[in-house]
Design a protein around this motif. Structure first.
Motif, short mmCIF file in Angstrom:
data_model
loop_
_atom_site.label_atom_id
_atom_site.label_comp_id
_atom_site.label_asym_id
_atom_site.label_seq_id
_atom_site.Cartn_x
_atom_site.Cartn_y
_atom_site.Cartn_z
N MET A 10 0.84 -1.19 0.00
CA MET A 10 0.00 0.00 0.00
C MET A 10 0.88 1.25 0.00
N PHE B 205 0.67 5.71 -0.05
CA PHE B 205 -0.22 6.72 0.51
C PHE B 205 0.04 8.10 -0.07
N ASN C 89 3.91 8.56 4.23
CA ASN C 89 3.95 7.83 5.50
C ASN C 89 5.26 7.10 5.74
N LEU C 90 6.35 7.78 5.47
CA LEU C 90 7.66 7.20 5.78
C LEU C 90 8.01 7.53 7.22
N MET C 91 8.94 6.78 7.77
CA MET C 91 9.38 7.07 9.13
C MET C 91 10.53 8.06 9.09
N ASP C 92 10.31 9.20 9.72
CA ASP C 92 11.31 10.28 9.71
C ASP C 92 12.61 9.85 10.39
N ALA C 93 12.48 8.95 11.35
CA ALA C 93 13.64 8.59 12.17
C ALA C 93 14.57 7.63 11.44
N LEU C 94 14.10 7.05 10.35
CA LEU C 94 14.90 6.03 9.67
C LEU C 94 15.44 6.53 8.34
N PHE D 141 12.42 -1.75 6.81
CA PHE D 141 11.36 -1.86 7.82
C PHE D 141 10.28 -2.85 7.37
N ALA D 142 10.01 -2.87 6.07
CA ALA D 142 8.98 -3.77 5.54
C ALA D 142 9.40 -5.23 5.64
N LEU D 143 10.71 -5.46 5.78
CA LEU D 143 11.22 -6.84 5.74
C LEU D 143 11.41 -7.43 7.14
N LYS D 144 11.00 -6.67 8.16
CA LYS D 144 11.16 -7.09 9.56
C LYS D 144 10.65 -8.50 9.81
N PHE E 206 17.87 10.78 4.74
CA PHE E 206 16.64 10.66 5.54
C PHE E 206 15.48 11.27 4.75
N SER F 165 13.43 13.54 5.20
CA SER F 165 13.31 15.00 5.13
C SER F 165 14.21 15.61 4.05
N ARG G 236 9.07 0.24 -0.40
CA ARG G 236 8.66 -0.39 0.85
C ARG G 236 7.43 -1.28 0.62
#
Lengths: 230, 357
Positions: B92, B94, B98-103, B111-114, B143, B145, B159
């Motif tokens: 999905m 968006f 909706n990405l993670m700013d911290a990563l 992250f998707a492969l966790k 990053f 940003s 992702r």
């Protein structure tokens, strides 16, 4: 050197070490701050996370649980700390076996800190982008993974900032707890500095607390900046 | 008939809002075939986002008799953990990425492969592979940003397809992007559809996006699908007014028609003249039709507006034309055109007598 110090703050030098000395006061303040931060922090974090996920828009929305936790936090937060110290006496006696000294102060300190920190955590984590939470759900992650890998990871910079705020407020509370028998720098400042008109002791205790606050603030800011990539 | 990979039956989603029931999705059936790029168009508030969230059950239907079949699995009867496994097969993306700013970018994809069974080394390889696929290899350590909107959406896509899903849901994925970036992202989606056999479900309010890559379309309004069908069919024979409105946002035919009708020459058409809308697609565009009209019937054609689209490699044209001749010849010309598989819609018939001088 010692002569010079003895001259400008005689009482501080007299009361530096030994029973009820300033050195012991520093140790007691650090002791109370450390354990309250650790235990109150963990309890507050759990409570704060629970509030976020059981919120009506949360990933484990549960109105009953949310309302109960919310009320507990509100009630504990409403009790003035000085009164909490007294109210917690019986519980303290049961839990740690004593109501005096730094150990005796821990129970009310934790009771006062955990709900305060829980609210801070809640306010921080609800700001984590709900879209990011949704994308993690779409990736098939369970609530636990979402809490640890998304909420705590994305919220980390602000979490550090609110934690610093909380630790500083804990230091403030330890001084108050100390004054009614907990020991620490607050106790010394009141019992020796204020009540015996030894102003140099009051001043030194204040300065020591200020140093502690500044160090914690500086370290926290540094860490928060390091992990913040927004 | 291709096999439906997504089969939604009788979906209702009702929200309570200030004591009032809001029917965000109202008895919708939706079948999407494997390999489709399926577009759901509608204005905001039509219920599109709610509807596509039913596909991976981020939104559950609120009625008991709904059915959600994806990839042959009945999602509504799965345990939570089984549902999470199925969700991993549905990517999905968006509107706001909706990405993670911290990563970092690489970590966002990773992250998707966790929950994948890949080893650390294999995960690293897969991330590199995905970043290459979306053209962001050099941004791996940046990053979010530091990225532009288009680049962020590419990360979102990497992702979303990391676990090799069969389906990719795109929730207004291009709505926050500029037109040029929009086209690039759409082309990337079309490319993935072709290369990986990915079924794409795309919701948007932009008909241009649908026109560019979709092969099937549903038009949604007030929680209902007002029209569904093939892209070509929808474009050449739209039925619902909303569909016509949407098509007009890209062909501008209706607005051209309104402008044309304002002209004095059209407002006072002479007898024997007609204003027609000619629609044609594919082979029929190869014939020198206008020339034929004059040769056979001495009917002249004045083209006032024309729009030609290439949809799925098929030309689809629409012309606004005034045909002029004797009344009899004009009629014959209209019949002739219909025989040539040109759709003819008479918009205005001349009533004013020709002045004799």
């Amino acid at each position: 050197m010692i002569n010079f110090l003895t001259k400008i703050m005689p009482n501080v030098i007299d009361n530096w070490s030994g029973d009820n000395g300033i050195l012991l006061g520093i140790w007691q303040t650090l002791y109370m701050t450390f354990w309250t931060t650790l235990i109150g922090g963990v309890l507050g974090l759990i409570l704060g996370i629970a509030l976020v996920v059981t919120d009506q828009h949360g990933i484990l929305a549960n109105r009953v649980v949310y309302n109960i936790l919310d009320k507990i936090v509100n009630i504990l937060r409403s009790i003035p700390f000085v009164i909490l110290l007294a109210v917690a006496f019986p519980l303290t006696q049961i839990l740690v076996g004593t109501t005096i000294g730094p150990k005796g102060a821990l129970v009310p300190l934790i009771l006062g800190t955990a709900p305060f920190y829980a609210r801070q955590v809640q306010n921080t984590l609800v700001q984590v982008d709900s879209g990011v939470i949704e994308s993690a759900e779409a990736l098939g992650y369970n609530p636990w993974t979402i809490i640890t890998s998304v909420y705590l990871r994305e919220g980390l910079p602000d979490l550090i900032r609110t934690s610093v705020l909380t630790i500083i407020s804990i230091i403030g509370l330890t001084a108050m707890a100390g004054a009614v028998g907990g020991g620490g720098l607050g106790y010394i400042a009141i019992s020796k500095g204020y009540q015996r008109y030894q102003n140099d002791i009051t001043l030194v205790c204040t300065l020591l607390i200020l140093v502690l606050v500044f160090v914690i603030q500086a370290l926290g800011d540094l860490w928060a900046r390091k992990v913040d990539h927004r | 008939m291709a096999e439906p990979i997504i089969d939604l039956k009788n979906i209702c989603v009702t929200f309570k809002e200030d004591q009032r029931d809001v029917h965000a999705v109202d008895h919708v059936d939706l079948q999407i075939n494997r390999g489709d790029i399926y577009g759901v168009v509608g204005y905001s508030g039509a219920g599109k986002s709610t509807l596509i969230r039913v596909i991976n059950l981020l939104q559950r239907p609120t009625n008991a008799d709904a059915a959600v079949q994806v990839n042959g699995t009945d999602l509504l009867n799965l345990k939570a953990s089984q549902l999470r496994d199925e969700r991993r097969k549905i990517g999905m993306i968006f509107q706001h990425f909706n990405l993670m700013d911290a990563l970092s970018i690489a970590d966002n994809v990773d992250f998707a492969l966790k929950k994948s069974n890949l080893s650390k080394a294999d995960r690293k390889k897969r991330v590199a592979e995905l970043l290459e696929l979306v053209g962001l290899t050099d941004k791996a350590n940046d990053f979010p940003s530091q990225l532009s909107g288009g680049q962020k959406q590419r990360v979102g896509i990497a992702r979303a397809i990391a676990n090799r899903p069969d389906i990719l849901i795109s929730d207004e994925a291009t709505s926050a992007l500029d037109p040029k970036t929009t086209v690039a992202i759409l082309d990337l989606l079309a490319d993935l559809n072709k290369k990986l056999g990915l079924t794409v479900v795309l919701i948007t309010h932009e008909m241009d996006a649908v026109k560019r890559i979709c092969n099937r379309v549903a038009v949604m309004e007030a929680g209902r699908l007002v029209e569904t069908g093939d892209l070509l069919q929808i474009f050449s024979q739209p039925e619902a007014q909303l569909t016509k409105d949407f098509i007009d946002t890209t062909t501008h035919l209706e607005s051209a028609l309104a402008a044309v009708k304002q002209q004095p020459a059209i407002a006072h058409l002479k007898v024997g003249s007609v204003l027609v809308q000619l629609g044609y697609q594919g082979a029929s565009t190869d014939q020198p039709l206008i020339t034929e009209l004059y040769r056979r019937f001495e009917v002249s054609a004045n083209i006032l507006y024309g729009n030609l689209e290439i949809l799925q490699n098929t030309p689809v044209g629409n012309l606004l034309v005034v045909l002029s001749g004797t009344p009899k010849h004009t009629e014959q010309a209209l019949v002739f055109m219909k025989e040539q598989r040109v759709s003819v819609k008479v918009l205005e018939k001349g009533t004013e007598e020709v002045a004799h001088d």
